[in-house]
Design an enzyme around this catalytic site. Structure first.
Site, mmCIF file in Angstrom:
data_model
loop_
_atom_site.group_PDB
_atom_site.id
_atom_site.type_symbol
_atom_site.label_atom_id
_atom_site.label_comp_id
_atom_site.label_asym_id
_atom_site.label_seq_id
_atom_site.Cartn_x
_atom_site.Cartn_y
_atom_site.Cartn_z
ATOM 1 N N ASP A 85 -10.410 -4.897 8.267
ATOM 2 C CA ASP A 85 -9.949 -5.209 6.920
ATOM 3 C C ASP A 85 -10.753 -4.336 5.960
ATOM 4 O OD1 ASP A 85 -9.474 -6.167 4.401
ATOM 5 O OD2 ASP A 85 -9.657 -8.284 4.937
ATOM 6 N N TYR A 176 0.711 -4.699 -10.758
ATOM 7 C CA TYR A 176 0.669 -3.421 -10.013
ATOM 8 C C TYR A 176 0.239 -2.261 -10.905
ATOM 9 C CZ TYR A 176 2.349 -0.054 -6.442
ATOM 10 O OH TYR A 176 2.460 0.942 -5.482
ATOM 11 N N ALA A 179 -3.530 -2.319 -11.281
ATOM 12 C CA ALA A 179 -4.262 -1.895 -10.076
ATOM 13 C C ALA A 179 -4.120 -0.393 -9.839
ATOM 14 C CB ALA A 179 -3.747 -2.683 -8.867
ATOM 15 N N LYS A 180 -2.908 0.138 -9.978
ATOM 16 C CA LYS A 180 -2.722 1.565 -9.673
ATOM 17 C C LYS A 180 -3.332 2.459 -10.762
ATOM 18 C CE LYS A 180 -0.735 1.770 -5.574
ATOM 19 N NZ LYS A 180 -1.497 2.200 -4.387
ATOM 20 N N ILE A 209 9.806 4.607 -2.706
ATOM 21 C CA ILE A 209 10.033 5.304 -1.433
ATOM 22 C C ILE A 209 11.154 4.574 -0.689
ATOM 23 C CG2 ILE A 209 8.965 5.969 0.762
ATOM 24 C CD1 ILE A 209 6.232 5.858 -0.781
HETATM 25 N N1 NAP Z 1 6.822 1.531 -0.767
HETATM 26 C C1 NAP Z 1 7.016 2.199 -1.906
HETATM 27 O O1 NAP Z 1 8.124 2.322 -2.424
HETATM 28 C C2 NAP Z 1 5.812 2.828 -2.591
HETATM 29 C C3 NAP Z 1 6.009 3.609 -3.747
HETATM 30 C C4 NAP Z 1 4.920 4.218 -4.355
HETATM 31 C C5 NAP Z 1 3.658 4.042 -3.814
HETATM 32 N N2 NAP Z 1 3.487 3.268 -2.694
HETATM 33 C C6 NAP Z 1 2.143 3.105 -2.169
HETATM 34 O O2 NAP Z 1 2.152 3.606 -0.845
HETATM 35 C C7 NAP Z 1 1.185 2.896 -0.060
HETATM 36 C C8 NAP Z 1 1.863 2.349 1.193
HETATM 37 O O3 NAP Z 1 2.851 1.412 0.789
HETATM 38 P P1 NAP Z 1 3.887 0.802 1.854
HETATM 39 O O4 NAP Z 1 4.832 -0.031 1.052
HETATM 40 O O5 NAP Z 1 4.410 1.872 2.715
HETATM 41 O O6 NAP Z 1 2.892 -0.172 2.690
HETATM 42 P P2 NAP Z 1 3.274 -1.288 3.783
HETATM 43 O O7 NAP Z 1 4.549 -0.973 4.464
HETATM 44 O O8 NAP Z 1 3.133 -2.644 3.140
HETATM 45 O O9 NAP Z 1 2.074 -1.115 4.828
HETATM 46 C C9 NAP Z 1 0.751 -1.418 4.444
HETATM 47 C C10 NAP Z 1 -0.184 -0.989 5.567
HETATM 48 O O10 NAP Z 1 -1.546 -1.271 5.194
HETATM 49 C C11 NAP Z 1 -2.159 -2.143 6.161
HETATM 50 N N3 NAP Z 1 -3.094 -2.980 5.411
HETATM 51 C C12 NAP Z 1 -2.802 -3.767 4.358
HETATM 52 N N4 NAP Z 1 -3.928 -4.345 3.887
HETATM 53 C C13 NAP Z 1 -4.949 -3.904 4.657
HETATM 54 C C14 NAP Z 1 -6.353 -4.138 4.661
HETATM 55 N N5 NAP Z 1 -6.923 -4.934 3.761
HETATM 56 N N6 NAP Z 1 -7.108 -3.510 5.608
HETATM 57 C C15 NAP Z 1 -6.525 -2.694 6.526
HETATM 58 N N7 NAP Z 1 -5.210 -2.427 6.554
HETATM 59 C C16 NAP Z 1 -4.425 -3.045 5.638
HETATM 60 C C17 NAP Z 1 -0.973 -2.876 6.799
HETATM 61 O O11 NAP Z 1 -1.258 -3.372 8.093
HETATM 62 P P3 NAP Z 1 -1.790 -4.902 8.312
HETATM 63 O O12 NAP Z 1 -0.934 -5.771 7.435
HETATM 64 O O13 NAP Z 1 -1.648 -5.142 9.767
HETATM 65 O O14 NAP Z 1 -3.211 -4.879 7.869
HETATM 66 C C18 NAP Z 1 0.043 -1.733 6.869
HETATM 67 O O15 NAP Z 1 -0.298 -0.846 7.930
HETATM 68 C C19 NAP Z 1 0.622 1.828 -0.993
HETATM 69 O O16 NAP Z 1 -0.561 2.276 -1.601
HETATM 70 C C20 NAP Z 1 1.690 1.661 -2.032
HETATM 71 O O17 NAP Z 1 1.176 1.153 -3.245
HETATM 72 C C21 NAP Z 1 4.530 2.663 -2.074
#
Ligand code: NAP
Length: 292
Positions: A85, A176, A179-180, A209
């Site tokens: 974590d 959000y 935080a960002k 995304i």
């Molecule tokens: N999705 C979008 O549209 C979008 C757009 C712009 C930016 N972003 C940014 O892109 C990044 C990825 O987003 P996503 O939506 O693709 O993420 P996601 O699918 O929710 O995946 C999050 C990943 O982080 C791990 N994780 C979460 N908390 C953790 C912790 N405390 N310690 C270790 N691992 C942890 C999760 O695994 P476990 O749960 O097993 O720990 C998982 O592998 C983020 O920073 C998000 O803000 C996303």
């Protein structure tokens, strides 16, 4: 393709490991916290295909194992998995120790952990802000601090995954934006302070995304509140088209390789952000137009 290797860095003592041999030491290494799902998994595949030894970190070993299986089946790639974590300082230190023992070097750290939010600012609680700061900022801070000595040795690169929500403050995104924006500031401070150590620190800020659960992911947060229905949509209902995750992952690889300071996707939005910062009334108008 090398062997798939698992170890648990968070709760148990690390088993004794023999030091990495020369061939292991010669291969560049990329560490991807958050690499077991979403964008992080695509980033992991991209770095593996570019010749990096990839290590992915998450809290769930099952999820990490699924990710390795997907890498194998869909990309003919593999990854070392470590459980931890990253909001916990001890876990970050243990991950750093494991990376050193297993690979003997670290060249790139891509911080992909982060979580979005939906809600009106009038209903935002301090507890929710703390949760979002932990996931979007503290995890990145602690991980960067723990990996810094190895990155200094390799004169390596850190890429933090931000968001358009770290550049502008659109409506309906709960905590959000807060935080960002904090992550955006943290990333620039790291870049300036660690420049003399030879460590590059870049920020990649994507818009929404494309993913299978886009549009339904935040419905549980929007059902009972005064939010408009569109708030559950990607970006809180922005008109910016969903970006292919591979495009973002390629931008992350280029950011590390070319030591870019700041990448915005899609790129045309940089101009709107610059104009909006220089002329805030116009900036608000543009943001209302892009999110109405
Ligand atoms: N999705 C979008 O549209 C979008 C757009 C712009 C930016 N972003 C940014 O892109 C990044 C990825 O987003 P996503 O939506 O693709 O993420 P996601 O699918 O929710 O995946 C999050 C990943 O982080 C791990 N994780 C979460 N908390 C953790 C912790 N405390 N310690 C270790 N691992 C942890 C999760 O695994 P476990 O749960 O097993 O720990 C998982 O592998 C983020 O920073 C998000 O803000 C996303």
């Amino acid at each position: 393709m090398s062997d798939i290797t698992n170890s648990n860095a968070s709760t148990t003592e690390l088993p004794p490991q023999s030091p990495p041999d020369q061939s292991t030491r010669d291969q560049p290494t990329a560490l991807i916290p958050g690499g077991s799902a979403g964008l992080g998994l695509v980033v992991a595949a991209t770095f593996a295909q570019a010749g990096y030894r990839v290590i992915i970190v998450g809290r769930s070993q099952d999820r990490l194992d699924d990710a390795v299986e997907q890498l194998r089946q869909q990309h003919n790639a593999t990854a070392i998995t470590l459980v931890g974590d990253m909001t916990n300082r001890d876990d970050c230190q243990q991950i750093a120790q494991a990376v050193g023992q297993r690979c003997g070097r670290l060249d790139v750290l891509v911080n992909c952990i982060g979580v979005s939010d939906r809600g009106l600012v009038g209903e935002l609680t301090a507890a929710r802000v703390h949760e979002l700061i932990d996931q979007n900022v503290v995890a990145t801070l602690l991980c960067c601090q723990a990996m810094l000595p190895m990155l200094e040795s390799s004169r390596g690169s850190i890429v933090n995954i931000g968001s358009l929500a770290g550049k502008v403050g659109a409506r309906y995104l709960g905590g959000y934006n807060t935080a960002k924006h904090a992550l955006t500031g943290l990333t620039q401070q790291m870049r300036l302070e660690w420049r003399d150590k030879g460590v590059h620190v870049g920020l990649v800020s994507p818009g929404p995304i494309r993913r299978d659960d886009a549009g339904t992911r935040y419905q549980h947060q929007t059902g009972n509140s005064a939010l408009p229905g569109k708030a559950s949509q990607p970006g809180g209902g922005t008109k910016v088209k969903g970006i292919e995750p591979q495009r973002v992952a390629t931008a992350v690889l280029n950011c590390a390789r070319n030591r870019k300071p700041d990448v915005i996707l899609p790129g045309y939005l940089r101009l709107l952000i610059v104009v909006g910062n220089a002329l805030p009334r116009l900036g608000d108008w543009l943001l209302l137009k892009f999110t109405s």
